[in-house]
Design an enzyme around this catalytic site. Structure first.
Site, PDB file in Angstrom:
ATOM      1  N   GLU A 290      -4.104  39.281  22.241  1.00 42.08           N
ATOM      2  CA  GLU A 290      -3.297  38.065  22.006  1.00 42.08           C
ATOM      3  C   GLU A 290      -4.290  36.913  21.964  1.00 42.08           C
ATOM      4  O   GLU A 290      -5.015  36.686  22.925  1.00 42.08           O
ATOM      5  CB  GLU A 290      -2.320  37.822  23.163  1.00 42.08           C
ATOM      6  CG  GLU A 290      -1.611  39.065  23.639  1.00 42.08           C
ATOM      7  CD  GLU A 290      -0.181  39.135  23.178  1.00 42.08           C
ATOM      8  OE1 GLU A 290       0.216  38.284  22.371  1.00 42.08           O
ATOM      9  OE2 GLU A 290       0.515  40.049  23.625  1.00 42.08           O
ATOM     10  N   CYS A 324      -2.285  28.161  24.419  1.00 41.92           N
ATOM     11  CA  CYS A 324      -2.392  28.775  23.097  1.00 41.92           C
ATOM     12  C   CYS A 324      -1.251  28.311  22.213  1.00 41.92           C
ATOM     13  O   CYS A 324      -1.368  28.258  21.005  1.00 41.92           O
ATOM     14  CB  CYS A 324      -2.397  30.284  23.221  1.00 41.92           C
ATOM     15  SG  CYS A 324      -0.991  30.871  24.147  1.00 41.92           S
TER      16      CYS A 324
HETATM   17  P1  NAD Z   1     -12.073  33.778  26.206  1.00 46.18           P
HETATM   18  O1  NAD Z   1     -11.871  34.627  25.008  1.00 46.18           O
HETATM   19  O2  NAD Z   1     -13.305  32.993  26.305  1.00 46.18           O
HETATM   20  O3  NAD Z   1     -11.989  34.657  27.537  1.00 46.18           O
HETATM   21  C1  NAD Z   1     -10.871  35.482  27.829  1.00 46.18           C
HETATM   22  C2  NAD Z   1     -11.337  36.628  28.702  1.00 46.18           C
HETATM   23  O4  NAD Z   1     -12.230  37.448  27.953  1.00 46.18           O
HETATM   24  C3  NAD Z   1     -12.105  36.193  29.943  1.00 46.18           C
HETATM   25  O5  NAD Z   1     -11.771  37.029  31.013  1.00 46.18           O
HETATM   26  C4  NAD Z   1     -13.540  36.402  29.529  1.00 46.18           C
HETATM   27  O6  NAD Z   1     -14.404  36.629  30.627  1.00 46.18           O
HETATM   28  C5  NAD Z   1     -13.430  37.645  28.686  1.00 46.18           C
HETATM   29  N1  NAD Z   1     -14.511  37.846  27.716  1.00 46.18           N
HETATM   30  C6  NAD Z   1     -15.382  36.930  27.226  1.00 46.18           C
HETATM   31  N2  NAD Z   1     -16.238  37.507  26.374  1.00 46.18           N
HETATM   32  C7  NAD Z   1     -15.897  38.813  26.313  1.00 46.18           C
HETATM   33  C8  NAD Z   1     -16.396  39.923  25.580  1.00 46.18           C
HETATM   34  N3  NAD Z   1     -17.428  39.804  24.737  1.00 46.18           N
HETATM   35  N4  NAD Z   1     -15.795  41.115  25.733  1.00 46.18           N
HETATM   36  C9  NAD Z   1     -14.744  41.253  26.568  1.00 46.18           C
HETATM   37  N5  NAD Z   1     -14.236  40.245  27.292  1.00 46.18           N
HETATM   38  C10 NAD Z   1     -14.806  39.035  27.167  1.00 46.18           C
HETATM   39  O7  NAD Z   1     -10.775  32.830  26.297  1.00 46.18           O
HETATM   40  P2  NAD Z   1     -10.437  31.731  27.397  1.00 46.18           P
HETATM   41  O8  NAD Z   1     -11.306  30.540  27.174  1.00 46.18           O
HETATM   42  O9  NAD Z   1     -10.397  32.317  28.759  1.00 46.18           O
HETATM   43  O10 NAD Z   1      -8.928  31.369  27.026  1.00 46.18           O
HETATM   44  C11 NAD Z   1      -8.598  30.481  26.014  1.00 46.18           C
HETATM   45  C12 NAD Z   1      -8.195  31.217  24.748  1.00 46.18           C
HETATM   46  O11 NAD Z   1      -7.142  32.109  25.044  1.00 46.18           O
HETATM   47  C13 NAD Z   1      -7.661  30.297  23.678  1.00 46.18           C
HETATM   48  O12 NAD Z   1      -8.153  30.701  22.437  1.00 46.18           O
HETATM   49  C14 NAD Z   1      -6.168  30.506  23.758  1.00 46.18           C
HETATM   50  O13 NAD Z   1      -5.469  30.196  22.585  1.00 46.18           O
HETATM   51  C15 NAD Z   1      -6.090  31.952  24.094  1.00 46.18           C
HETATM   52  N6  NAD Z   1      -4.809  32.302  24.715  1.00 46.18           N
HETATM   53  C16 NAD Z   1      -3.916  33.045  23.979  1.00 46.18           C
HETATM   54  C17 NAD Z   1      -2.677  33.357  24.533  1.00 46.18           C
HETATM   55  C18 NAD Z   1      -1.672  34.168  23.767  1.00 46.18           C
HETATM   56  O14 NAD Z   1      -0.710  34.637  24.382  1.00 46.18           O
HETATM   57  N7  NAD Z   1      -1.819  34.362  22.472  1.00 46.18           N
HETATM   58  C19 NAD Z   1      -2.356  32.921  25.821  1.00 46.18           C
HETATM   59  C20 NAD Z   1      -3.308  32.190  26.532  1.00 46.18           C
HETATM   60  C21 NAD Z   1      -4.533  31.891  25.970  1.00 46.18           C
END
Ligand code: NAD
Length: 529
Positions: A290, A324
């Site tokens: 997501e 998001c």
């Molecule tokens: P992010 O992608 O930076 O991190 C999310 C998670 O992924 C964290 O736990 C992070 O440590 C981990 N991660 C980072 N790099 C990784 C990799 N290479 N492999 C596996 N895991 C990894 O996102 P964020 O800054 O924590 O959150 C913000 C983003 O999340 C925004 O883009 C927002 O739109 C999205 N979001 C989407 C929804 C939805 O339901 N669609 C809901 C909330 C947030």
């Protein structure tokens, strides 16, 4: 054809902070959490507390010198231990009667309900959410627990397949196995609890990889799940760096299911990684990703402007645009553009910016320094392809903390980064259009398809939006954030996600594998019972 009834579950009311007792309870909880600041949180692997050489400091974004807690940072060795423990726990948890798994979720919902002020207060301090946003995060988590418990009752009842003489056919769902839950920081209670509880109730064991910015909440949620009766080795707490532990879990040959919510870049990298089996991997991994949004609200020529301005304000600026679902584009019909802009600008100017621990805060800090740098750069760059209509003067911001005032851009180049890329901050771009068709075309002209909204009094335009607005969650004449579990199942498509819906009737099915069993009941040569 009659529609089947919607799934009922106990809805949790939001707090009412106009009630002095609730305000007092929340203030008390902020004090309680404040007394625990700076504690150290070990990894939880098969129930064992594991301390590591390196620690992640989780700080209060409104007061970065204040450390909310230090979480042990897992490395490769701890990840291997956690995966081995999870693999060991999997058969026992899968064989646990489904009623017991469901009961654990309901117990967890009860515990979280009892401690709702405490968890919400911790969210204020750990991720800078204003009171109401923090409360809503916890309420959503309670609802996920109760909703997925109820949804599992339906799934467990099974599905009928055709029967014919001489054979007995069964269609049942089995768990996938070890599941990595990789969560974002912006809904540190709801999203983490939702993904974890769905995986657990369907019989998968979970390794929780919280975001680097919110490991303390995740620690307490893991403890709460254990307290609710979920075995310690069926849900493990493994904070660490995303590119290290997150990516490691995704590629690990024993991890079969990945539930990820976060950015598009990471989500796409996960989808790519799961397509490449690792040596020793004997199954296809399943990933649910997501991702982000570049969400638009359309204001039509006959819209109720009072409602549209209020809705745009809430959609774009609540939690500083760090949702998001947040609106980052406002597409306005030229017939109302000139009337709307001054009123919207005044409303944005009036937002109360400050420490989210204070009950009157409307706009708190961004999550971290990196976010401030990113949004500042986007505003500076935006000035080259658009007109900066309003930016909060820096003098109005608190001296300390990752604060960033709201900004409004007009005359935005439709191909620019401002118009196309997710910013995740309090920045709204305004577009003037000549017709509703042009508005929809512009709204759809992005890679993302998460949320969208329309303010219009025209039934035909609303119908047109229902058919043509390419978003997973469409909102008509209301704000575009704040989806409720079971009522507005949430999730996007296009490059926002796979079209799966958290808090919806189909969510659990993808976490399991359907298995067909056919027995020959003619039983040649077998004794009859
Ligand atoms: P992010 O992608 O930076 O991190 C999310 C998670 O992924 C964290 O736990 C992070 O440590 C981990 N991660 C980072 N790099 C990784 C990799 N290479 N492999 C596996 N895991 C990894 O996102 P964020 O800054 O924590 O959150 C913000 C983003 O999340 C925004 O883009 C927002 O739109 C999205 N979001 C989407 C929804 C939805 O339901 N669609 C809901 C909330 C947030």
């Amino acid at each position: 054809m009659a529609k089947p009834a919607a799934l009922e579950f106990p809805a949790e009311p939001f707090a009412n902070f106009a009630d002095s007792r609730q305000r007092a309870a929340f203030t008390g909880a902020l004090g309680d959490v404040g007394r625990e600041l700076g504690a150290r949180y070990p990894l939880l692997i098969a129930g064992e507390e594991v301390r590591t050489q390196q620690w992640l400091a989780s700080v209060n974004p409104a007061h970065p010198a204040q450390v909310v807690g230090h979480a042990a940072q897992a490395g490769g060795a701890e990840m291997e231990r956690a995966v081995a423990a999870a693999e060991h726990a999997q058969p026992r948890w899968a064989a646990t009667p489904v009623d017991e798994r469901i009961a654990s979720l309901r117990k967890a919902a009860g515990l979280l309900r009892e401690r709702r002020w405490w968890f919400a207060a911790l969210a204020v301090l750990e991720v800078g959410k204003p009171w109401r946003e923090a409360d809503a995060d916890v309420v959503e988590a309670v609802e996920y627990l109760d909703y997925y418990a109820a949804a599992m009752e339906q799934v467990a009842a099974g599905k009928a397949v055709l029967q014919r003489p001489g054979e007995a056919n069964q269609y049942r769902y089995v768990p996938r196995g070890v599941c990595a839950v990789i969560a974002p920081w912006n809904f540190p209670v709801a999203i983490l609890t939702g993904m974890a509880s769905a995986a657990l109730v369907t019989g998968n064991v979970v390794i929780l990889k919280p975001a680097e910015q919110s490991p303390v909440l995740a620690y307490h949620l893991t403890r709460l799940l254990h307290e609710a009766g979920i075995p310690a080795d069926a849900v493990q707490y493994l904070p660490g760096l995303g590119e290290d532990i997150g990516a490691g879990l995704v590629r690990h040959p024993k991890v079969r299911l990945i539930l990820f919510t976060g950015s598009k870049a990471v989500g796409l990298s996960i989808l790519q990684a799961v397509g490449q089996p690792e040596p020793g991997q004997r199954f296809l991994k399943h990933a649910v990703v997501e991702m982000g949004g570049k969400n638009a609200v359309i204001v039509d020529e006959d819209a109720d402007l009072d409602a549209a301005i209020k809705g745009a304000l809430v959609s774009a600026f609540s939690y500083g645009g760090q949702k998001c679902s947040a609106a980052s584009r406002l597409i306005i019909h030229e017939a109302v553009y000139d009337r709307l802009i001054p009123r919207l600008t005044k409303a944005v100017e009036g937002l109360r910016i400050g420490d989210p621990a204070s009950p009157d805060c409307e706009l708190g800090p961004l999550i971290d320094e990196e976010a401030v740098r990113r949004v500042t750069a986007a505003i500076a760059q935006g000035g080259r392809s658009a007109t900066l209509l309003y930016q909060c003067p820096s003098g109005r911001l608190p001296q300390e903390g990752y604060f960033m005032g709201p900004a409004l851009f007009a005359d935005v180049d439709r191909a620019s980064a401002l118009a196309q890329q997710e910013l995740f901050g309090p920045v709204l771009s305004l577009f003037r259009v000549r017709s509703f068709e042009e508005a929809l075309e512009l709204a759809n002209d992005v890679d993302y398809g998460l949320t969208g909204g329309v303010y219009s009094r025209s039934p035909s335009h609303l119908q047109h939006a229902i058919e043509a607005f390419e978003v997973g969650n469409l909102y008509l004449n209301r704000p575009i954030t704040g989806a409720l579990v079971g009522r507005q199942p949430f999730g996007g498509y296009k490059l926002s996600g796979l079209g799966t819906k958290a808090g919806g009737p189909d969510y659990l099915l993808q976490l399991m594998i359907p298995k067909t069993i056919c027995e020959n009941t003619a039983r040649h040569g077998m004794p009859l019972e």
